[in-house]
Design a protein around this motif. Structure first.
Motif, mmCIF file in Angstrom:
data_model
loop_
_atom_site.group_PDB
_atom_site.id
_atom_site.type_symbol
_atom_site.label_atom_id
_atom_site.label_comp_id
_atom_site.label_asym_id
_atom_site.label_seq_id
_atom_site.Cartn_x
_atom_site.Cartn_y
_atom_site.Cartn_z
ATOM 1 N N MET A 29 38.919 -52.016 60.158
ATOM 2 C CA MET A 29 37.303 -52.548 60.356
ATOM 3 C C MET A 29 36.672 -51.510 61.124
ATOM 4 S SD MET A 29 37.436 -56.862 60.966
ATOM 5 C CE MET A 29 38.776 -56.563 62.088
ATOM 6 N N PHE A 30 37.230 -50.984 62.173
ATOM 7 C CA PHE A 30 36.519 -50.050 63.179
ATOM 8 C C PHE A 30 36.249 -48.812 62.362
ATOM 9 C CE2 PHE A 30 36.959 -46.375 65.886
ATOM 10 C CZ PHE A 30 35.882 -46.264 66.694
ATOM 11 N N THR A 31 37.646 -48.259 61.576
ATOM 12 C CA THR A 31 37.298 -47.215 60.586
ATOM 13 C C THR A 31 36.225 -47.313 59.535
ATOM 14 O OG1 THR A 31 39.572 -46.807 60.792
ATOM 15 C CG2 THR A 31 38.558 -45.645 59.009
ATOM 16 N N ASP A 32 36.197 -48.589 59.165
ATOM 17 C CA ASP A 32 34.863 -48.825 57.922
ATOM 18 C C ASP A 32 33.519 -48.628 58.572
ATOM 19 O OD1 ASP A 32 36.969 -49.383 55.933
ATOM 20 O OD2 ASP A 32 36.849 -51.495 56.094
ATOM 21 N N GLY A 33 33.601 -49.198 59.950
ATOM 22 C CA GLY A 33 32.084 -49.001 60.368
ATOM 23 C C GLY A 33 31.788 -47.492 60.722
ATOM 24 N N THR A 74 32.911 -36.388 49.635
ATOM 25 C CA THR A 74 34.152 -36.458 50.491
ATOM 26 C C THR A 74 34.345 -37.588 51.270
ATOM 27 O OG1 THR A 74 33.575 -33.901 50.642
ATOM 28 C CG2 THR A 74 34.477 -34.755 52.555
ATOM 29 N N ILE A 75 33.266 -38.021 51.913
ATOM 30 C CA ILE A 75 33.574 -39.346 52.629
ATOM 31 C C ILE A 75 34.033 -40.471 51.911
ATOM 32 C CG2 ILE A 75 32.238 -40.996 54.292
ATOM 33 C CD1 ILE A 75 30.568 -38.769 55.372
ATOM 34 N N ALA A 76 33.489 -40.655 50.648
ATOM 35 C CA ALA A 76 34.084 -41.649 49.647
ATOM 36 C C ALA A 76 35.332 -41.491 49.474
ATOM 37 C CB ALA A 76 33.028 -41.871 48.693
ATOM 38 N N GLY A 77 35.823 -40.374 49.316
ATOM 39 C CA GLY A 77 37.189 -40.035 48.652
ATOM 40 C C GLY A 77 38.154 -40.390 49.959
ATOM 41 N N ILE A 78 37.826 -39.893 51.001
ATOM 42 C CA ILE A 78 38.611 -40.194 52.234
ATOM 43 C C ILE A 78 38.606 -41.735 52.469
ATOM 44 C CG2 ILE A 78 38.590 -39.867 54.876
ATOM 45 C CD1 ILE A 78 37.161 -37.544 54.399
ATOM 46 N N TRP A 79 37.311 -42.519 52.519
ATOM 47 C CA TRP A 79 37.601 -43.981 52.637
ATOM 48 C C TRP A 79 38.575 -44.707 51.573
ATOM 49 C CZ3 TRP A 79 35.946 -48.086 49.629
ATOM 50 C CH2 TRP A 79 35.746 -49.331 50.211
ATOM 51 N N VAL A 80 38.311 -44.421 50.505
ATOM 52 C CA VAL A 80 38.981 -44.985 49.068
ATOM 53 C C VAL A 80 40.534 -44.879 49.416
ATOM 54 C CG1 VAL A 80 39.561 -45.176 46.803
ATOM 55 C CG2 VAL A 80 37.219 -44.771 47.659
ATOM 56 N N LEU A 104 38.619 -39.865 61.977
ATOM 57 C CA LEU A 104 37.344 -40.116 62.368
ATOM 58 C C LEU A 104 36.228 -39.102 62.977
ATOM 59 C CD1 LEU A 104 37.802 -43.836 63.203
ATOM 60 C CD2 LEU A 104 37.243 -42.891 60.988
ATOM 61 N N LEU A 105 36.998 -38.362 63.714
ATOM 62 C CA LEU A 105 36.207 -37.115 64.418
ATOM 63 C C LEU A 105 35.767 -36.095 63.310
ATOM 64 C CD1 LEU A 105 35.138 -35.307 66.754
ATOM 65 C CD2 LEU A 105 37.799 -34.305 66.745
ATOM 66 N N GLY A 106 36.538 -36.105 62.380
ATOM 67 C CA GLY A 106 36.040 -35.122 61.284
ATOM 68 C C GLY A 106 35.042 -35.895 60.061
ATOM 69 N N VAL A 107 35.392 -36.883 60.068
ATOM 70 C CA VAL A 107 34.366 -37.812 59.139
ATOM 71 C C VAL A 107 32.934 -37.936 59.696
ATOM 72 C CG1 VAL A 107 33.906 -40.002 58.301
ATOM 73 C CG2 VAL A 107 36.315 -39.240 58.076
ATOM 74 N N SER A 108 33.010 -38.069 61.025
ATOM 75 C CA SER A 108 31.725 -38.188 61.606
ATOM 76 C C SER A 108 30.921 -36.944 61.973
ATOM 77 C CB SER A 108 31.814 -39.067 63.157
ATOM 78 O OG SER A 108 32.655 -38.286 63.902
ATOM 79 N N LEU A 109 31.574 -35.844 61.913
ATOM 80 C CA LEU A 109 31.144 -34.670 62.202
ATOM 81 C C LEU A 109 30.657 -34.110 60.716
ATOM 82 C CD1 LEU A 109 31.157 -32.113 64.014
ATOM 83 C CD2 LEU A 109 32.992 -31.199 63.140
ATOM 84 N N LEU A 110 30.975 -34.665 59.630
ATOM 85 C CA LEU A 110 30.488 -34.045 58.334
ATOM 86 C C LEU A 110 28.872 -34.021 58.037
ATOM 87 C CD1 LEU A 110 33.175 -35.287 55.906
ATOM 88 C CD2 LEU A 110 32.601 -33.070 56.192
ATOM 89 N N PRO A 111 28.079 -35.096 58.802
ATOM 90 C CA PRO A 111 26.826 -35.000 58.353
ATOM 91 C C PRO A 111 26.157 -33.722 58.873
ATOM 92 C CG PRO A 111 27.508 -37.160 58.955
ATOM 93 C CD PRO A 111 28.515 -36.297 59.080
ATOM 94 N N TRP A 112 26.562 -33.408 59.869
ATOM 95 C CA TRP A 112 25.994 -32.203 60.743
ATOM 96 C C TRP A 112 26.216 -30.717 60.056
ATOM 97 C CZ3 TRP A 112 28.468 -28.194 64.208
ATOM 98 C CH2 TRP A 112 27.423 -27.508 64.982
ATOM 99 N N PRO A 113 27.343 -30.410 59.517
ATOM 100 C CA PRO A 113 27.425 -29.187 58.561
ATOM 101 C C PRO A 113 26.739 -29.515 57.338
ATOM 102 C CG PRO A 113 29.490 -30.228 58.917
ATOM 103 C CD PRO A 113 28.797 -30.948 59.883
ATOM 104 N N THR A 114 26.547 -30.631 56.868
ATOM 105 C CA THR A 114 25.885 -30.960 55.484
ATOM 106 C C THR A 114 24.503 -30.658 55.863
ATOM 107 O OG1 THR A 114 27.555 -32.807 55.252
ATOM 108 C CG2 THR A 114 25.353 -32.561 53.987
#
Length: 232
Positions: A29-33, A74-80, A104-114
């Motif tokens: 649940m935390f990860t989904d958030g 990328t994020i959708a693939g990781i989540w699924v 989650l560190l990598g996932v939360s970082l993705l919007p910045w380099p995008t």
């Protein structure tokens, strides 16, 4: 003593029995958030024209939309794939929680380099900025893949954390896939020296494979009609 032997004997007779536990629910649940927040942040970086011809402005800002699509996939693939993994996890240990946080560190970082990639592509004069931005995107993706590979490898060696013992084989396969996925990420980064747009397109193509791969997998049935587990 006799009671313990009976319990142990019953467990040995039913190795495919699913372990009832909700210990992994809080982690998932935390990860989904975090995934939901990361995808929302991607949308906030999309341009909103305030003047001029809307079609012209949108065409001019096309890199932002391409970067958004690559990061979203990328994020959708990781989540699924994360959901597929935790369908098989019954219990978690501190090491699993820490590796999940690294993911989650990598996932939360993705919007910045995008956002950096989109901006650098629009400014064609700043070629090195595009290379650095693509490198940061690759770094975030590699953090995810390394933590993913380590987490599933650990789960494969600790079948007592899984709902069914034979899921350890699936975890081992997932660990290898995550490690191998680092190769196309590095190739995508290398192409940024030629053209960051090609690099961005490759970043968007990599998670498509994992979405397709995960969609082909079905949860394993705990016990088949003959009493043996049904494997994928």
């Amino acid at each position: 003593m006799s009671r313990k032997r009976k319990v142990g004997g019953a467990a040995a007779q039913h190795p495919e029995r699913e372990i009832p536990s909700n210990e992994s629910d809080r982690v998932e649940m935390f990860t989904d958030g975090v995934f939901a927040i990361a995808i929302t942040l991607l949308v906030l970086d999309l341009p909103v024209p305030s003047s001029g011809s809307l079609p012209d402005v949108l065409m001019e800002k096309w890199p932002s939309f391409v970067a958004y699509l690559a990061a979203f996939l990328t994020i959708a693939g990781i989540w699924v794939h994360h959901h597929t993994v935790f369908e098989r996890v019954a219990r978690v240990e501190p090491a699993i929680v820490l590796l999940n946080l690294l993911l989650l560190l990598g996932v939360s970082l993705l919007p910045w380099p995008t956002a950096l990639v989109a901006e650098s592509i629009q400014n064609e004069a700043a070629h090195w900025n595009g290379i650095v931005a693509c490198g940061l995107f690759a770094l975030a993706a590699l953090v995810v893949m390394i933590s993913w590979s380590a987490m599933t490898a650990l789960l494969s060696r600790r079948p007592h954390l899984l709902r069914r013992p034979h899921d350890a084989v699936w975890m081992r396969r997932s660990s290898i896939e995550a490690a191998v996925a680092g190769i196309p990420v590095l190739i995508a980064f290398a192409t940024s020296f030629v053209n960051p747009v090609i690099s961005l397109a490759l970043y968007g193509a990599i998670p498509v494979y994992f979405l397709f791969s995960t969609s082909r997998r079905r949860p394993r049935s705990p016990v088949g009609p003959s009493g043996s587990g049904i494997h994928d």
